[in-house]
Every structure is written in structure tokens, then in C-alpha cells.
Write an enzyme that holds these catalytic residues in place. Structure first.
Site, PDB file in Angstrom:
ATOM      1  N   TYR A  22       0.770  -1.154   0.068  1.00  0.00           N
ATOM      2  CA  TYR A  22       0.024  -0.084  -0.007  1.00  0.00           C
ATOM      3  C   TYR A  22       0.692   1.241  -0.029  1.00  0.00           C
ATOM      4  CZ  TYR A  22      -3.250  -3.602   1.448  1.00  0.00           C
ATOM      5  OH  TYR A  22      -3.960  -4.740   1.037  1.00  0.00           O
ATOM      6  N   ASP A  24       3.529   2.266  -1.912  1.00  0.00           N
ATOM      7  CA  ASP A  24       3.813   2.807  -3.106  1.00  0.00           C
ATOM      8  C   ASP A  24       2.576   3.459  -3.921  1.00  0.00           C
ATOM      9  OD1 ASP A  24       6.547   1.952  -2.762  1.00  0.00           O
ATOM     10  OD2 ASP A  24       6.065   0.020  -3.937  1.00  0.00           O
ATOM     11  N   TYR A 200       4.456  -4.026   8.933  1.00  0.00           N
ATOM     12  CA  TYR A 200       4.624  -5.315   8.482  1.00  0.00           C
ATOM     13  C   TYR A 200       4.641  -6.394   9.361  1.00  0.00           C
ATOM     14  CZ  TYR A 200       6.534  -1.913   4.868  1.00  0.00           C
ATOM     15  OH  TYR A 200       6.718  -1.060   4.154  1.00  0.00           O
ATOM     16  N   GLN A 262      -7.843   6.478   2.897  1.00  0.00           N
ATOM     17  CA  GLN A 262      -6.813   7.323   3.439  1.00  0.00           C
ATOM     18  C   GLN A 262      -7.199   8.663   4.178  1.00  0.00           C
ATOM     19  OE1 GLN A 262      -4.711   8.739  -0.586  1.00  0.00           O
ATOM     20  NE2 GLN A 262      -3.191   7.244   0.029  1.00  0.00           N
ATOM     21  N   ARG A 278       4.583   2.502   8.749  1.00  0.00           N
ATOM     22  CA  ARG A 278       5.670   1.571   8.124  1.00  0.00           C
ATOM     23  C   ARG A 278       5.731   2.235   6.522  1.00  0.00           C
ATOM     24  NH1 ARG A 278       1.344  -3.346   5.984  1.00  0.00           N
ATOM     25  NH2 ARG A 278       1.380  -2.538   3.687  1.00  0.00           N
ATOM     26  N   GLY A 279       6.843   1.801   5.966  1.00  0.00           N
ATOM     27  CA  GLY A 279       7.078   2.323   4.508  1.00  0.00           C
ATOM     28  C   GLY A 279       7.138   3.777   4.356  1.00  0.00           C
ATOM     29  N   GLU A 280       6.400   4.386   3.446  1.00  0.00           N
ATOM     30  CA  GLU A 280       6.445   5.619   3.212  1.00  0.00           C
ATOM     31  C   GLU A 280       5.289   6.723   3.321  1.00  0.00           C
ATOM     32  OE1 GLU A 280       7.622   8.535  -0.706  1.00  0.00           O
ATOM     33  OE2 GLU A 280       8.785   6.697  -0.373  1.00  0.00           O
ATOM     34  N   SER A 282       2.359   6.240   5.180  1.00  0.00           N
ATOM     35  CA  SER A 282       1.845   6.070   6.570  1.00  0.00           C
ATOM     36  C   SER A 282       3.048   6.946   7.270  1.00  0.00           C
ATOM     37  CB  SER A 282       1.363   4.893   7.161  1.00  0.00           C
ATOM     38  OG  SER A 282       2.715   4.107   7.402  1.00  0.00           O
TER      39      SER A 282
END
Length: 388
Positions: A22, A24, A200, A262, A278-280, A282
């Protein structure tokens, strides 16, 4: 929702291949909506239609094409249909455009502004690579690298107009109390630490849950449906967890939430005292929430992610006193696989009031910079101007 005819050519065309389920697509969908909100025509190509459907339930039943929030959504499949390219073409995260589309771009006069939108990083080298040109070896096209970031040497962060004002109205208007009451948690959460968990897979969760259940302060854990649920279920005793389920273990209450769009996720972040992200996408939204957060970075080969984590920690923790800075770094490193999260938790929890003030200042400083969409539009207008 019925298929739609292509809007040809759009002002903006964005290509996204989903790597992080989710993250990207979340960045690309948010950018597309922001551009469309300015009145621009936007086409977004996504290879994983099911991932898009989780973020945008209105398109889940569409057959590879839909129009939503002013954005033309298209499934990126093979063979690629190669419609007329947009005036500005963005390949997100080095996803590599279809060859047929690159050749179509070369036939345009003038050619499109071609942008490789890179991953977010706080590393020092970003400023030297931001906006660098990369000429195509044969077609006369020029691609430019565009890096989101945290200072004036970068392209900034995605931030909708009015976002921070909406956040402040939500908090001032009792949004948190309403959200908790809607979840059936309002009665006994007045003194609780309210925490969101979006992660994750996380082996460190079992020992951390053990620390939380024996915490001197009650803790409410709000967990959107996602990849971490299996680890959380194991930490809570092994029985599978389902959306809508509630669990209580001593001082810990757990509520499993449905995966939201979102805007709903933003409201969740605004409601919490601490957000695990996590990631970018969020990760950035937690910074606009202006509350303490913990980042689980996407793991990369050869531990390249460790340098990115260290670079952000160095920027974010600048100005903190030694004790909260040490507690922050120790817990973040443990959450990302270096050390014991349970052992690091007490000092980190004690530092949260100071981190709350610090993060509010950090968020305000970031908001003083132009957002990513604004900077992209300005740069693309610049490179499309004829020379002379």
C-alpha cells in the site's frame, strides 16, 4: 462502476508498480488526487488493481478502469495500450515505463516533462541528485530525478492544502473521543495511552505485548487490518484475529479495525498518542499528525534501509536532549530488528511527553516548505519552457 473511455492526453500521467502493498500506491494515489484537485487532468496507471481497491473501495468492482476524485484510473497490463502520453509523465519509484509509451513520448512535440519520482530519504546525498537530468541514449528524451525530502534541497513532502487545519479542527472538536466511542472504547480510556499499529510482519511484537499488558498506564491498541495481524494474534495467545474483534489482557485493550481509505487513516493517526507506521505513505502522514511515532522501514537488500533509518533519526532527533534522543533511537532500532523492543519500551514511554512537543515543532517546520505536488508542478513547467 463501468469502464470509461481514455481521456487523451491528460496533463499528468503517473505510472505505479506496487512493491510495498500500500505504500507505493498510497503515495501515487495521494499525489494524483492532489493534482486533480487543482483542476488538472490526471491518469494513474496501477499494476495491482486489488491493492488499489483496498485504498479506494469504490473501484474494487471496476474492470480495470474507473474515474474517481477527478483521476482516471487504469490497470497497467500487458500489452500496454499506449494512448497519447500526458504533458507530464511520472514513473514512480523507478518502475520503468512501457517501451511503447517511451517511443510515443519521443514523437510528441514538445516532448513531455519526464520525471522519475524517487523514494523518500533523509540521506545527505539526496540534495546532490535531486533534479538531475538523465538523457535517453537514443530518443532525444530527458528524464529528471525528483526526490521527496525534508529540507530545501529536496522536493518536499505530500501535503494537501488545509490538511493541518483539518487536523486541528478534528482534535478541537472531540474527534478522538468520537472515534473511540464509535469503537465501543470510550468508557474506560480517559487515562489510557492510545496507540495505532500499522506494520509489516513483526517478530518483536510478542515481547512488546508482554510489556504493554503489565504497563502501569492502561494502553489501547488500535490495529487496522493488515500484515501484522498474524504476529499480533500469536502475541495474544494464538487465536486468529478478525476485523471488529476486541481483546483485553490486563492493562492492554486491543481493537482490530477495518482497513480504511486514506482520509479515515489520517483521522486514526490524529486520534492517537503514539503511531506505529511503516513504509513511506503512513510514515509521512504520521509526521503531519504531529504526534510521536515509530517507523518500521521497508527492508532492502544488503541492509541499505539501515542507512536511511539512521539518516532520518539524525534529522528528526536533532535538538532533543540526550535522554529522549537515546530512548527514541534505541526503541526505533529495536522495532527494526536491532535489540529488544520490550527492554527499550519503558524509557521510550517515559519520553513520550517530550517527544510529543518535539514532533509538533518538527511537523510545523516541515509545513513551512512547499509541498511535493507544488514543487513538481513548478519544476515541470520550468523544464517544458523552450530554451533561450
Amino acid at each position: 462502476m463501468n469502464p470509461i473511455a481514455p481521456q487523451t492526453p491528460p496533463e499528468w500521467e503517473i505510472f505505479c508498480r506496487v512493491v510495498d502493498n500500500y505504500g507505493d500506491i498510497g503515495v501515487c494515489w495521494r499525489l494524483a488526487r492532489m493534482l486533480a484537485a487543482t483542476g488538472a487532468t490526471v491518469r494513474l496507471w496501477v499494476d495491482d488493481w486489488s491493492a488499489l481497491g483496498r485504498l479506494c473501495p469504490a473501484v474494487a468492482d471496476a474492470t480495470g478502469a474507473a474515474l474517481l476524485a477527478g483521476v482516471e484510473l487504469r490497470q497497467w497490463s500487458s500489452p500496454f495500450p499506449a494512448p497519447a502520453p500526458g504533458a507530464n509523465v511520472i514513473e514512480a519509484f523507478a518502475c520503468e515505463l512501457p517501451s511503447s509509451q517511451v517511443h510515443a513520448m519521443a514523437r510528441c512535440s514538445p516532448p513531455p516533462a519526464w520525471i522519475n519520482l524517487e523514494y523518500l530519504s533523509a540521506e545527505d546525498w539526496v540534495a546532490g541528485c535531486h533534479r538531475l537530468a538523465s538523457p535517453h541514449p537514443a530518443l532525444g528524451l530527458v528524464k529528471h530525478f525528483f526526490f521527496p525530502g525534508f529540507d530545501a534541497g529536496s522536493g518536499g513532502l505530500l501535503r494537501e492544502p488545509g490538511l493541518l487545519a483539518a487536523r486541528d479542527r478534528y482534535r478541537a472538536g472531540g474527534g478522538r473521543a468520537a472515534l473511540l466511542q464509535g469503537l465501543g472504547l470510550g468508557a474506560d480510556t480517559a487515562d489510557a495511552l492510545v496507540v495505532s499499529l500499522f506494520a509489516y510482519e513483526q517478530p518483536a511484537l510478542a515481547e512488546l505485548v508482554g510489556a504493554w499488558r503489565h504497563s502501569p498506564q492502561p494502553l489501547v491498541l488500535l490495529v487496522p487490518e493488515g500484515r501484522v495481524l498474524a504476529d499480533l494474534a500469536g502475541a495474544l495467545g494464538g487465536d486468529p484475529l478478525a476485523v471488529g474483534e476486541r481483546r483485553r489482557l490486563d492493562a492492554l485493550q486491543v481493537a482490530v479495525l477495518p482497513f480504511s481509505d486514506q482520509d479515515g487513516y489520517d483521522r486514526l493517526l490524529w486520534s492517537c498518542d503514539l503511531n506505529f507506521v511503516r513504509g513511506e505513505d503512513s510514515f509521512v502522514r504520521a509526521q503531519w499528525a504531529a504526534a510521536p511515532f515509530v517507523w518500521q522501514i521497508y527492508r532492502q537488500p544488503d541492509d541499505a534501509h539501515a542507512d536511511k533509518l539512521d539518516a532520518f533519526l539524525a534529522r528528526y532527533a536533532a535538538g532533543l536532549d540526550d535522554a529522549p534522543r537515546t530512548a527514541l533511537g534505541r526503541f526505533w532500532k529495536a522495532w527494526n530488528g536491532e535489540g529488544s523492543a520490550a527492554a527499550a519500551w519503558p524509557d521510550f514511554a517515559a519520553a513520550l511527553p517530550l517527544l510529543a512537543d518535539h514532533t509538533a515543532r518538527w511537523s510545523a517546520a516541515l509545513a513551512a516548505q512547499d509541498d511535493l505536488a507544488t514543487q513538481l508542478k513548478r519544476f515541470c513547467n520550468h523544464i517544458r519552457q523552450p530554451a533561450g
